[in-house]
Design an enzyme around this catalytic site. Structure first.
Site, PDB file in Angstrom:
ATOM      1  N   GLU A  49     -14.327 -10.559   9.579  1.00  0.00           N
ATOM      2  CA  GLU A  49     -14.769  -9.625  10.614  1.00  0.00           C
ATOM      3  C   GLU A  49     -15.672 -10.313  11.623  1.00  0.00           C
ATOM      4  O   GLU A  49     -16.488 -11.151  11.247  1.00  0.00           O
ATOM      5  CB  GLU A  49     -15.608  -8.494  10.002  1.00  0.00           C
ATOM      6  N   ARG A  71       0.831  -1.218   0.000  1.00  0.00           N
ATOM      7  CA  ARG A  71       0.000   0.000   0.000  1.00  0.00           C
ATOM      8  C   ARG A  71       0.858   1.257   0.000  1.00  0.00           C
ATOM      9  O   ARG A  71       0.459   2.291  -0.531  1.00  0.00           O
ATOM     10  CB  ARG A  71      -0.932   0.016   1.224  1.00  0.00           C
TER      11      ARG A  71
END
Length: 289
Positions: A121, A60
């Site tokens: 999650e 990133r």
DNA sequence: CATGGCTTGAAT
DNA sequence: ATTCAAGC
């Protein structure tokens, strides 16, 4: 029949745990030479190098983004390692990631009810565990607070000294705190322990949010990543929501959120709170409104 | 064709 | 039951 009711208890301790670039971590565990490297997981690499579905934090830094094609990623980051997702009957097969997620859930469910929200999650209800801790081992009586917990981010907590961890230590252990804040502090200690156990037993890092409800916990878990946790004190909520773009709220990331902005000029949750339920129902109908 | 494919939850 | 929105 109303759709969104206020929660029955407003002092629950809820955590949202989000795995950091999860597919990449799973591949890194399988292939340890990829650790610390710019890497991404790619599906269908025949057309322009395939589509990226997970990107390591090292990658990133080079500007590599999810939904880039493999070829574009190579342009901005020639060193990037692209790992293909397994294919079964011509389709991307995410089962290995699902199974890895189950390992994590098994650990996270040790301290309270656990709800899987997606492949990577989880929501935890730590109310009972936090109340128990507060009853017989409140943070203010602990001589040592775990190194991980003291690295928590506390929303609205001003940083005064040089070491932010000292601020957090003080916040977590202050004896004049409200009952709700003490519960959240206990929650943060528990989550720090859980995240450490996840790391030790699965080699995966994750980030977490600790708050009084799911919406705020989810919001907080995304604020400091990777491998960090963020706590939302009750007193920080109104200021947080005032300036929060509605697009960041679950349910309002799509067309409804766009309509709110364009048709009603609502850009923040604060703006939205200026509208009465009745007004919103005029525009969107009784249910959506 | 060109994020794809899948899941979940809500509305009708 | 079907369709649609939303998000991973």
């Amino acid at each position: 029949m109303p759709v969104a009711r206020p929660e029955s208890s407003d002092s629950r301790v809820i955590a949202h745990v989000d795995m950091d670039c999860f597919y990449v971590q799973v591949e890194q565990r399988k292939q340890p030479s990829l650790r610390g490297q710019p890497a991404a997981v790619v599906q269908y690499n025949s057309w322009q190098g395939g589509g990226l579905i997970a990107v390591s934090y090292e990658a990133r830094k080079f500007g590599v983004k999810r939904s880039m094609r493999g070829d574009e990623a190579k342009e901005v980051c020639p060193e990037i390692h692209l790992v293909q997702v397994p294919v079964a009957r011509g389709k991307a097969d995410l089962n290995s990631y699902r199974n890895a997620g189950s390992e994590v859930v098994a650990i996270l469910s040790r301290r309270g009810r656990c709800e899987r929200a997606s492949i990577d999650e989880v929501y935890l209800d730590l109310t009972i565990a936090a109340e128990a801790m507060l009853a017989d081992n409140p943070p203010e009586c602990l001589e040592t607070i775990s190194e991980e917990a003291v690295k928590s981010h506390v929303l609205g907590l001003e940083v005064v000294g040089t070491d932010p961890r000292e601020n957090v230590r003080h916040w977590l252990t202050r004896s004049d705190a409200s009952h709700r804040d003490k519960l959240l502090a206990c929650g943060a200690l528990i989550v720090a322990e859980l995240r450490l156990q996840v790391l030790e037993e699965t080699e995966f890092t994750c980030s977490a949010g600790i708050a009084h409800n799911k919406m705020l916990a989810k919001l907080a878990s995304g604020m400091n990543k990777p491998a960090q946790q963020t706590l939302v004190p009750f007193s920080s909520i109104s200021k947080l929501l005032e300036t929060l773009p509605i697009k960041k709220m679950k349910q309002l990331g799509g067309k409804l959120g766009t309509s709110l902005q364009i048709d009603l000029g609502v850009n923040t949750v604060g703006d939205l709170l200026q509208f009465s339920e009745e007004k919103l129902q005029e525009y969107y109908g009784i249910n959506t409104g």
